[in-house]
Motif scaffolding. Structure first.
Motif, short mmCIF file in Angstrom:
data_model
loop_
_atom_site.label_atom_id
_atom_site.label_comp_id
_atom_site.label_asym_id
_atom_site.label_seq_id
_atom_site.Cartn_x
_atom_site.Cartn_y
_atom_site.Cartn_z
N ASN A 85 0.79 -1.23 0.00
CA ASN A 85 0.00 0.00 0.00
C ASN A 85 0.83 1.29 0.00
O ASN A 85 0.27 2.37 0.18
CB ASN A 85 -1.02 0.04 1.15
CG ASN A 85 -2.35 -0.54 0.73
OD1 ASN A 85 -2.55 -0.88 -0.43
ND2 ASN A 85 -3.28 -0.66 1.68
N ILE A 86 2.17 1.19 -0.17
CA ILE A 86 2.96 2.41 -0.32
C ILE A 86 2.97 2.79 -1.80
O ILE A 86 3.44 2.03 -2.65
CB ILE A 86 4.41 2.22 0.19
CG1 ILE A 86 4.41 2.00 1.71
CG2 ILE A 86 5.26 3.44 -0.17
CD1 ILE A 86 5.79 1.82 2.31
N VAL A 87 2.43 3.96 -2.10
CA VAL A 87 2.34 4.45 -3.48
C VAL A 87 3.66 5.07 -3.90
O VAL A 87 4.17 4.82 -5.00
CB VAL A 87 1.20 5.49 -3.61
CG1 VAL A 87 1.12 6.03 -5.02
CG2 VAL A 87 -0.13 4.88 -3.20
N ASN A 88 4.22 5.90 -3.04
CA ASN A 88 5.52 6.56 -3.28
C ASN A 88 6.33 6.50 -2.01
O ASN A 88 5.79 6.69 -0.91
CB ASN A 88 5.33 8.03 -3.68
CG ASN A 88 4.51 8.19 -4.95
OD1 ASN A 88 4.93 7.76 -6.01
ND2 ASN A 88 3.34 8.80 -4.82
N LEU A 89 7.65 6.27 -2.14
CA LEU A 89 8.53 6.21 -0.97
C LEU A 89 9.74 7.10 -1.23
O LEU A 89 10.43 6.95 -2.25
CB LEU A 89 8.98 4.76 -0.72
CG LEU A 89 9.91 4.51 0.47
CD1 LEU A 89 9.27 4.95 1.77
CD2 LEU A 89 10.30 3.02 0.54
N PHE A 90 9.97 8.05 -0.32
CA PHE A 90 11.05 9.02 -0.48
C PHE A 90 11.92 9.06 0.77
O PHE A 90 11.48 8.69 1.86
CB PHE A 90 10.48 10.42 -0.71
CG PHE A 90 9.48 10.52 -1.83
CD1 PHE A 90 9.88 10.69 -3.14
CD2 PHE A 90 8.12 10.44 -1.55
CE1 PHE A 90 8.95 10.78 -4.17
CE2 PHE A 90 7.17 10.53 -2.57
CZ PHE A 90 7.59 10.70 -3.88
N SER A 91 13.15 9.55 0.59
CA SER A 91 14.02 9.79 1.74
C SER A 91 14.60 11.19 1.62
O SER A 91 14.57 11.80 0.54
CB SER A 91 15.15 8.76 1.80
OG SER A 91 15.97 8.86 0.64
N GLY A 92 15.13 11.73 2.73
CA GLY A 92 15.71 13.07 2.68
C GLY A 92 16.19 13.52 4.04
O GLY A 92 16.25 12.74 5.00
N ASP A 93 16.54 14.80 4.11
CA ASP A 93 17.07 15.40 5.35
C ASP A 93 16.02 16.26 6.03
O ASP A 93 15.27 16.98 5.37
CB ASP A 93 18.28 16.30 5.03
CG ASP A 93 19.44 15.52 4.45
OD1 ASP A 93 19.75 14.45 5.00
OD2 ASP A 93 20.03 15.98 3.46
N ILE A 94 16.01 16.19 7.35
CA ILE A 94 15.20 17.12 8.13
C ILE A 94 16.06 18.35 8.40
O ILE A 94 17.18 18.25 8.89
CB ILE A 94 14.75 16.48 9.46
CG1 ILE A 94 13.70 15.41 9.18
CG2 ILE A 94 14.19 17.54 10.41
CD1 ILE A 94 13.20 14.69 10.39
N GLY A 95 15.54 19.49 8.04
CA GLY A 95 16.30 20.74 8.16
C GLY A 95 16.33 21.31 9.57
O GLY A 95 15.69 20.79 10.49
#
Length: 281
Positions: A251-261
């Motif tokens: 059920n995950i349509v899009n999966l992203f990663s990144g930095d918390i500012g």
């Protein structure tokens, strides 16, 4: 004919490349040290801020008022007729109010200043949804009317390595923080519907905290398809590890990663892992 400009602040945690691709105007927070000041993400990266936390904890301040004025003037000069500005929660920052007041100086622009009541990619997901709607040709009113419903579908959770930075910032009692650290208690914090931080759960140790966050995600995925962001604040390896646990979930349509500012990170310290969930149709 309507020409709509989209504005946000750097608490949205959208990377610079994505902002440019979507023609989104950025109002950066100011990261203030004793001897110098930087514009968030433009003059200093999140990782640089985390690297310096051991020597000095900076303060964060609202985007520069003159920069807001210059941005609105530029937008007006480029022939835009309407502005949608999606801002960090008014319960966490005065940016929303500053933007609202500055727009009053530009009566030729029809402005919707939207209080996201969240931050990081919770706010960022709303900005990207608005950008998509602009690109699809939806009207100003249609976008403004859609935003509150979209906001209700966005959920932000995060866990911390230590309570030290919350304690230094006066956000928890000293005794509670000290005992929490001694017992290796890791709080799980949720951004509530009121746009402020709430303690959602507590876990003994980071592994248990990460298991709890994974469980929160699974509860949403059992009910609805979701877009998911896994963000880290000065903890890239932990972020990668958690991302591996999330990959392959149904059920995950899009999966992203990144930095918390720094808008969130300077108050929580390195070791932050964030989970942002957006319920899809």
């Amino acid at each position: 004919m309507e020409k709509i400009a989209l504005i946000t602040d750097s608490a949205c945690d959208i990377d610079m490349e994505t902002l440019k691709e979507n023609n989104i105007y950025l109002l950066p927070f100011r990261i203030i040290y004793k001897s110098e000041e930087f514009m968030d993400r433009i003059e200093i990266s999140p990782q640089e801020v985390y690297n310096r936390l051991s020597t000095e904890i900076p303060s964060t301040s609202l985007p520069n008022i003159q920069l807001i004025e210059d941005t609105l003037t530029e937008i007006e000069d480029k022939g835009y007729t309407h502005v949608i500005a999606i801002m960090i929660s008014s319960g966490l920052s005065g940016t929303y109010n500053s933007m609202r007041l500055m727009c009053e100086n530009h009566p030729k622009l029809t402005c919707e200043i939207f209080d996201s009541k969240t931050l990081t990619m919770g706010e960022g997901s709303l900005v990207l949804s608005a950008a998509e709607m602009i690109q699809k040709g939806l009207s100003f009113n249609e976008i403004a009317e859609a935003l509150p419903n979209l906001r209700n579908k966005v959920h932000v959770y995060f866990t911390l390595e230590t309570l030290e930075y919350l304690r230094k910032g006066g956000r928890i009692g000293k005794v509670a923080g000290t005992i929490g650290d001694l017992l290796n208690i890791k709080p799980i914090i949720h951004v509530g519907d009121d746009g402020i931080y709430h303690s959602y759960a507590k876990a003994r140790g980071k592994n248990q905290a990460m298991s709890k966050i994974l469980s929160i995600l699974k509860d949403y995925l059992d009910k609805v398809k979701c877009s998911v962001w896994i963000l880290n604040g000065g903890a890239p390896e932990e972020g990668r590890k958690f991302m591996e646990n999330v990959k392959g979930l149904n059920n995950i349509v899009n999966l992203f990663s990144g930095d918390i500012g720094p808008a969130l990170g300077v108050h929580t310290g390195p070791g932050l892992i964030g989970l942002i969930i957006k319920e899809e149709e």
